[in-house]
Enzyme design. Structure first.
Site, PDB file in Angstrom:
ATOM      1  N   GLY A  50       0.872  -1.156   0.000  1.00  0.00           N
ATOM      2  CA  GLY A  50       0.000   0.000   0.000  1.00  0.00           C
ATOM      3  C   GLY A  50       0.906   1.201   0.000  1.00  0.00           C
ATOM      4  O   GLY A  50       1.981   1.165   0.583  1.00  0.00           O
ATOM      5  N   CYS A  51       0.489   2.268  -0.637  1.00  0.00           N
ATOM      6  CA  CYS A  51       1.349   3.433  -0.776  1.00  0.00           C
ATOM      7  C   CYS A  51       1.583   4.113   0.575  1.00  0.00           C
ATOM      8  O   CYS A  51       2.606   4.706   0.822  1.00  0.00           O
ATOM      9  CB  CYS A  51       0.685   4.388  -1.745  1.00  0.00           C
ATOM     10  SG  CYS A  51       1.674   5.775  -2.223  1.00  0.00           S
ATOM     11  N   GLN A  52       0.611   4.038   1.462  1.00  0.00           N
ATOM     12  CA  GLN A  52       0.643   4.836   2.687  1.00  0.00           C
ATOM     13  C   GLN A  52       1.383   4.191   3.850  1.00  0.00           C
ATOM     14  O   GLN A  52       2.238   4.799   4.453  1.00  0.00           O
ATOM     15  CB  GLN A  52      -0.791   5.147   3.110  1.00  0.00           C
ATOM     16  CG  GLN A  52      -1.535   5.986   2.107  1.00  0.00           C
ATOM     17  CD  GLN A  52      -1.248   7.461   2.276  1.00  0.00           C
ATOM     18  OE1 GLN A  52      -0.756   7.894   3.306  1.00  0.00           O
ATOM     19  NE2 GLN A  52      -1.530   8.248   1.263  1.00  0.00           N
TER      20      GLN A  52
END
Lengths: 138, 405
Positions: A50-52
């Protein structure tokens, strides 16, 4: 307790909170209750991208039940992982497959599950279901 | 002249919005800027009054739309001081513009040639060149960063050579807000006959750019970071270069003569504008530039510099807060972490206070790897922000920090 009972309990717990700060503080507390995930399990295979914030999820199948262990770099994400594991850990694949995840919405944490947040939680629920489907065939 | 931010904020209807019961505080201007009423109105005016396809109808509506579209091109030419109007090509944004250049050079670059990109790039600025190098067997080289996150010019001088065909970098880093020394890089590159493409996505909103003075070969910017609508941008290229490179998108509007044996391309800029463009968006882009010019870019710059200075001081007061890329030459961005916390947690809590920031890698993983961090919280300022909002931000960060510790 069944998955459904556990979800109902959580919905009740969260209904006592007046505002978001109490809810977040509770999640931060829950994050500390998670079983420690061994660093060796935080490998690429268990990484949910996930990017976050990174999320790792490991599953073991024992005595007909799935044992999950998970971790994240972010505390709020960890709190939500704790909630998910409270519901799905040590359940049979069949129970997991048949379960509904709308309780997350009912406890007011929907924003953390939107694919837009790209925080890996949305994928984590998918991954829990995938494990259940895979182990169900065994 | 006093910069009357209170009055200016009245031009932006979205600023009245409440988020989680709090007044919206928008600190994500580097992702997209907010839109003033005049720009919003120009879009509805187009659809209400002269919606029509351009460059083909003989009817009055089509002429009216074509005129407005071409007028916008003229506004962009004048604002950025391009020599010729046809050097401005409308695109869907900077990513599209970069792809026009990277694909356009496929036939002009081959084995042994080298492309240099900066280590401060956004993913969208790395991938097209990787694809280009793979197709042409050319080599991609990267200008490294020094410990503060600035480009290492000394290293750049070592990398550039007669083999270098193209140098590509952003004017301002989206992740850190660092202003790159593009004047120097252009000059050095030209001494080796290498061409330079500058991505102005993060700079064009903060200061006025003079393309002829820069003597840059290609330049691109997006409307949605300049108070304009999303899905529109432009590519500038020197006339002789645009005439030389091949278009990669075929279609209507870009041809002058078509038989099944052969197609002759239209003249620039139309050669690169295949298909029906975002007509209302282009017109609104022109209106957005008019709006920003009415405020004055020099005034905007001065006000934003004061805001940045104030915000940097305020955030530095917070214990354990680390700013990345805290250098002298920067604009409007503060990228930070609070030791012992993750950017996602800070961002999620700030959102509860109505404060919009960006968290994570900012599509710039190599920069995060450089600092060995999973991501940052990015506060990106613009002239619509106030000093009071920065005070509220500081308070909200302190609250978030105490919740998480």
């Amino acid at each position: 307790m069944t998955i459904e009972n556990l979800q109902e309990n959580l919905i009740e717990d969260f209904s006592f909170f007046d505002d978001w700060t109490q809810k977040y503080e509770y999640m931060i507390e829950l994050s500390k209750t998670l079983d420690k995930m061994d660093d060796s399990l935080k490998n690429d295979e268990n990484l949910i991208k996930g990017c976050q914030s990174k999320v790792w999820l490991n599953a073991d199948f024992k005595d007909g039940k799935i044992n999950f262990i998970a971790d994240s770099e972010a505390i709020i994400t960890k709190g939500i992982i704790a909630i998910l594991l409270m519901v799905f850990n040590n359940k049979t694949p069949d129970e997991i497959i048949k379960s509904d995840v709308s309780f997350i919405e009912k406890i007011g944490l929907k924003e953390h599950l939107s694919p837009n947040r790209a925080n890996g939680l949305y994928s984590m629920i998918k991954q829990i279901k995938f494990y259940a489907i895979a182990y169900n065939k065994k | 002249m006093k910069f009357d931010v209170k009055n200016i904020r009245e031009d932006f209807p979205i600023l009245k919005k409440q988020i989680n019961g709090k007044q919206l505080i928008y600190f994500d201007n580097a992702a997209t800027s907010q839109t003033p009423t005049c720009v919003i109105n120009s879009i509805s005016d187009y659809y209400n009054n002269y919606n029509s396809n351009i460059h083909r109808g003989v009817h009055s509506l089509s002429e009216e739309a074509t005129e407005a579209y071409e007028k916008a091109r003229g506004k962009i030419q004048i604002h950025f001081n391009a020599k010729h109007k046809e050097e401005i090509i409308f695109t869907s944004g900077t990513t599209h513009s970069i792809n026009i250049v990277s694909n356009g050079f496929l036939n002009l670059i081959g084995e042994g040639d080298e492309i240099i990109v900066s280590g401060l790039e956004h993913h969208s600025n790395i991938v097209p060149w990787q694809m280009m190098c793979k197709k042409t067997n050319s080599k991609l080289k990267v200008i490294p960063l020094d410990k503060n996150g600035e480009l290492d010019l000394k290293e750049f001088k070592n990398l550039v050579s007669k083999k270098t065909k193209l140098v590509f970098l952003n004017h301002v880093s989206n992740a850190l807000g660092i202003i790159n020394p593009i004047e120097e890089i252009i000059q050095i590159s030209h001494s080796y006959n290498a061409l330079v493409l500058i991505d102005g996505a993060q700079s064009a909103a903060h200061f006025k750019i003079d393309l002829q003075k820069l003597n840059v070969d290609f330049f691109t910017a997006s409307a949605h970071k300049l108070c304009g609508p999303t899905g529109v941008g432009f590519l500038y290229g020197k006339k002789e270069l645009l005439e030389k490179i091949e278009p990669f998108m075929g279609g209507g509007e870009m041809i002058s003569d078509v038989t099944f044996e052969k197609t002759t391309y239209a003249e620039i800029p139309h050669k690169f504008e295949a298909g029906t463009p975002n007509i209302s968006g282009v017109i609104a882009f022109g209106v957005a530039l008019d709006y920003m010019n009415s405020l004055g870019f020099e005034n905007i710059r001065q006000y934003e510099d004061k805001l940045l200075k104030y915000a940097t001081e305020k955030l530095k007061e917070i214990d354990g807060l680390i700013i990345y890329g805290d250098v002298k030459n920067k604009t409007s961005v503060i990228s930070f972490n609070i030791s012992g916390t993750h950017s996602y947690d800070i961002g999620s809590i700030l959102d509860k206070y109505g404060v919009a920031v960006r968290t994570g890698q900012h599509c710039a993983q190599p920069i995060m790897d450089h600092f060995d961090i999973p991501g940052t919280v990015r506060v990106s300022l613009s002239f619509i922000n106030t000093f009071e909002e920065i005070d509220i931000l500081q308070e909200a960060i302190i609250k978030a920090k105490s919740m998480l510790s």
